[in-house]
Design a protein around this motif. Structure first.
Motif, mmCIF file in Angstrom:
data_model
loop_
_atom_site.group_PDB
_atom_site.id
_atom_site.type_symbol
_atom_site.label_atom_id
_atom_site.label_comp_id
_atom_site.label_asym_id
_atom_site.label_seq_id
_atom_site.Cartn_x
_atom_site.Cartn_y
_atom_site.Cartn_z
ATOM 1 N N LEU A 82 -80.888 28.806 -20.493
ATOM 2 C CA LEU A 82 -80.942 28.705 -21.938
ATOM 3 C C LEU A 82 -82.230 29.249 -22.548
ATOM 4 O O LEU A 82 -82.275 29.479 -23.745
ATOM 5 C CB LEU A 82 -80.746 27.252 -22.369
ATOM 6 N N SER A 83 -83.271 29.435 -21.783
ATOM 7 C CA SER A 83 -84.509 29.941 -22.344
ATOM 8 C C SER A 83 -85.271 30.736 -21.300
ATOM 9 O O SER A 83 -85.063 30.581 -20.107
ATOM 10 C CB SER A 83 -85.368 28.794 -22.861
ATOM 11 N N ILE A 84 -86.163 31.579 -21.791
ATOM 12 C CA ILE A 84 -87.038 32.339 -20.915
ATOM 13 C C ILE A 84 -88.437 32.276 -21.512
ATOM 14 O O ILE A 84 -88.596 32.161 -22.730
ATOM 15 C CB ILE A 84 -86.553 33.792 -20.739
ATOM 16 N N LYS A 85 -89.421 32.306 -20.669
ATOM 17 C CA LYS A 85 -90.814 32.302 -21.109
ATOM 18 C C LYS A 85 -91.423 33.658 -20.778
ATOM 19 O O LYS A 85 -91.216 34.173 -19.681
ATOM 20 C CB LYS A 85 -91.595 31.185 -20.431
ATOM 21 N N CYS A 86 -92.152 34.203 -21.746
ATOM 22 C CA CYS A 86 -92.730 35.540 -21.585
ATOM 23 C C CYS A 86 -94.202 35.525 -21.961
ATOM 24 O O CYS A 86 -94.645 34.716 -22.783
ATOM 25 C CB CYS A 86 -92.013 36.537 -22.492
ATOM 26 N N TRP A 87 -94.936 36.447 -21.381
ATOM 27 C CA TRP A 87 -96.324 36.643 -21.782
ATOM 28 C C TRP A 87 -96.314 37.299 -23.153
ATOM 29 O O TRP A 87 -95.535 38.212 -23.396
ATOM 30 C CB TRP A 87 -97.058 37.508 -20.767
ATOM 31 N N ALA A 147 -101.595 31.949 -22.548
ATOM 32 C CA ALA A 147 -100.563 30.939 -22.288
ATOM 33 C C ALA A 147 -99.215 31.651 -22.356
ATOM 34 O O ALA A 147 -99.004 32.529 -23.192
ATOM 35 C CB ALA A 147 -100.626 29.833 -23.329
ATOM 36 N N ILE A 148 -98.328 31.283 -21.462
ATOM 37 C CA ILE A 148 -96.999 31.894 -21.483
ATOM 38 C C ILE A 148 -96.215 31.277 -22.644
ATOM 39 O O ILE A 148 -96.278 30.073 -22.864
ATOM 40 C CB ILE A 148 -96.301 31.728 -20.116
ATOM 41 N N GLY A 149 -95.525 32.117 -23.414
ATOM 42 C CA GLY A 149 -94.804 31.645 -24.595
ATOM 43 C C GLY A 149 -93.346 31.364 -24.312
ATOM 44 O O GLY A 149 -92.700 32.060 -23.526
ATOM 45 N N ASP A 150 -92.817 30.339 -24.945
ATOM 46 C CA ASP A 150 -91.407 29.978 -24.802
ATOM 47 C C ASP A 150 -90.606 30.763 -25.830
ATOM 48 O O ASP A 150 -90.758 30.561 -27.030
ATOM 49 C CB ASP A 150 -91.224 28.479 -25.013
ATOM 50 N N CYS A 151 -89.756 31.658 -25.380
ATOM 51 C CA CYS A 151 -88.995 32.530 -26.287
ATOM 52 C C CYS A 151 -87.919 31.784 -27.056
ATOM 53 O O CYS A 151 -87.388 32.311 -28.030
ATOM 54 C CB CYS A 151 -88.389 33.685 -25.508
ATOM 55 N N SER A 183 -83.876 35.234 -28.479
ATOM 56 C CA SER A 183 -84.537 36.061 -27.483
ATOM 57 C C SER A 183 -84.069 35.637 -26.098
ATOM 58 O O SER A 183 -84.127 34.466 -25.760
ATOM 59 C CB SER A 183 -86.047 35.917 -27.591
ATOM 60 N N THR A 184 -83.612 36.585 -25.306
ATOM 61 C CA THR A 184 -83.119 36.289 -23.965
ATOM 62 C C THR A 184 -83.846 37.084 -22.890
ATOM 63 O O THR A 184 -83.497 36.987 -21.722
ATOM 64 C CB THR A 184 -81.617 36.599 -23.864
ATOM 65 N N MET A 185 -84.829 37.887 -23.289
ATOM 66 C CA MET A 185 -85.523 38.757 -22.342
ATOM 67 C C MET A 185 -87.011 38.813 -22.672
ATOM 68 O O MET A 185 -87.439 38.382 -23.732
ATOM 69 C CB MET A 185 -84.956 40.175 -22.410
#
Length: 146
Positions: free
Chosen positions: A23-28, A48-52, A65-67
């Protein structure tokens, strides 16, 4: 606790882990013009890695956002890197994340778009993170068979 109860608990735990991951991805999220550590080689020690799941686009309400995306661009000889959540497109080229989309233009302009969704923080230049699924699986197997 018998083996059947342990197996049911383990199965439920794994389902919850996979649902969270799906359901979620975390991205720099960074820009090299604001912080040079965002460039390649990427130094994530100050980011900090951000929660999309929390990211949004005002002009496209409801789009999730999925990518993750990494953009490398050269404009008039100056390189800039942008790492962020991605809303549109597909991972890599034809679904293969090893390949990035490259564009060139006139007046010394070059852009490279790398999009991924295989794991949290996949928009880095090198992977040093251990998958949370792998850690959860190891913990669960240890718990069930101890």
């Amino acid at each position: 606790m018998n083996i059947l109860n342990s197996l049911c608990l383990f199965t439920l735990f794994m389902i919850l882990i996979f649902i969270k991951q799906a359901l979620s991805i975390k991205c720099w999220e960074c820009r090299s013009d604001a912080d040079p550590k965002c460039a390649d080689p990427f130094d994530n020690s100050t980011f900090a890695i951000g929660d999309c799941r929390d990211a949004s686009l005002p002009h496209l309400p409801g789009l999730r956002s999925t990518m993750c995306r990494k953009v490398r661009q050269k404009v008039h000889g100056v390189w800039k890197y942008v790492r962020s959540c991605a809303f549109l497109g597909e991972p890599g080229i034809g679904g293969d994340e090893r390949f990035c989309l490259m564009r060139t233009g006139t007046y010394n302009i070059f852009m490279e778009y790398c999009t991924c969704n295989t794991k949290d923080g996949c928009n880095t230049s090198s992977t040093t993170l251990i998958s949370s699924i792998l850690l959860s699986l190891l913990f669960s197997v240890h718990y069930v068979f101890r």
